[in-house]
Write a protein that holds these residues in place. Structure first.
Motif: not given
Length: 236
Positions: A3, A35, A40-44, A62, A82-83, A85
């Motif tokens: 990112l 987080k 800020r949150s991320y799902d990978i 999302q 939020s991302y 990925i």
């Protein structure tokens, strides 16, 4: 690296995080949920097989991230970035681009972005040689070839994978052993129950036979009625 943003520290990181927003809604299990210090949150997601409907899946993931983070009474401005990925082992969009980044943009004016703080990223691992930075090239090459090269980063990745596999193997061994113990205990209990039932049934037959003999019923009739052998009846 993906990112191109700076993360000071990770506040929360959970593998295989399950999110269930409603009794009737479809629950999701995130491969890695993260987080940072700004919430800020991320799902990978590691996408090894299955490429159908990934765009719709990203949309749903999302939305669930948003619903799970916004509590009753919160204002919409409480929604953080939020991302979602997806690390894909193939080019799902067939454009030869190493990283596909999607944001909401105005069709009439492409310079106007909808600031909804959401981003969806799809990585094309087979184009690792076109990744923007060296560590990304190393990482995705490692994913594709499943073996480290001479770089220190690649060796670190390999060590982490090996450590994770050993832990997983140990977990599987423990679960298998636990299952075997439970199965053995179940069989032992079943055998004990059957043995007790058999004894009780045998005693009942003997008692019924004694009552019938007391009434001078012939032994062969008693044998047929109770299931005891003729010799057992005669020995009473």
């Amino acid at each position: 690296m993906l990112l191109n943003i700076q993360i000071e520290n990770i506040r929360l990181a959970r593998p295989e995080k399950t999110l269930d927003v409603d009794f009737c809604a479809k629950e999701i299990r995130l491969d890695v949920f993260v987080k940072n210090e700004t919430d800020r949150s991320y799902d990978i997601e590691m996408q090894v097989i299955g490429k159908k409907h990934l765009s719709l899946r990203a949309r749903y993931y999302q939305s669930v991230l948003d619903i799970s983070s916004l509590h009753a009474g919160d204002d919409y401005e409480c929604l953080t970035e939020s991302y979602v990925i997806f690390l894909c082992l193939e080019d799902i969009f067939h454009k030869g681009i190493p990283i596909y980044t999607f944001k909401s943009v105005c069709i009439e004016d492409s310079s106007l972005f909808l600031d909804d703080k959401t981003t969806k990223v799809f990585c094309n691992a087979i184009k690792y040689n076109k990744m923007p930075v060296e560590k990304l090239r190393t990482f995705f090459k490692f994913l594709v070839e499943k073996k480290p090269d001479e770089t220190e980063f690649s060796k670190t990745l390999s060590e982490k994978v090996l450590k994770a596999k050993i832990t997983e193997d140990a977990r599987r061994t423990y679960i298998t052993l636990e299952q075997e113990i439970r199965l053995a205990a179940k069989h032992a209990a079943q055998e004990a129950f059957e043995e007790e039932y058999k004894k009780a049934s045998e005693n009942e037959k003997l008692e019924n036979s004694r009552k019938m003999k007391a009434k001078n019923i012939p032994d062969d009739i008693i044998s047929k009625c109770t299931g005891l052998s003729l010799q057992q009846v005669q020995e009473l």
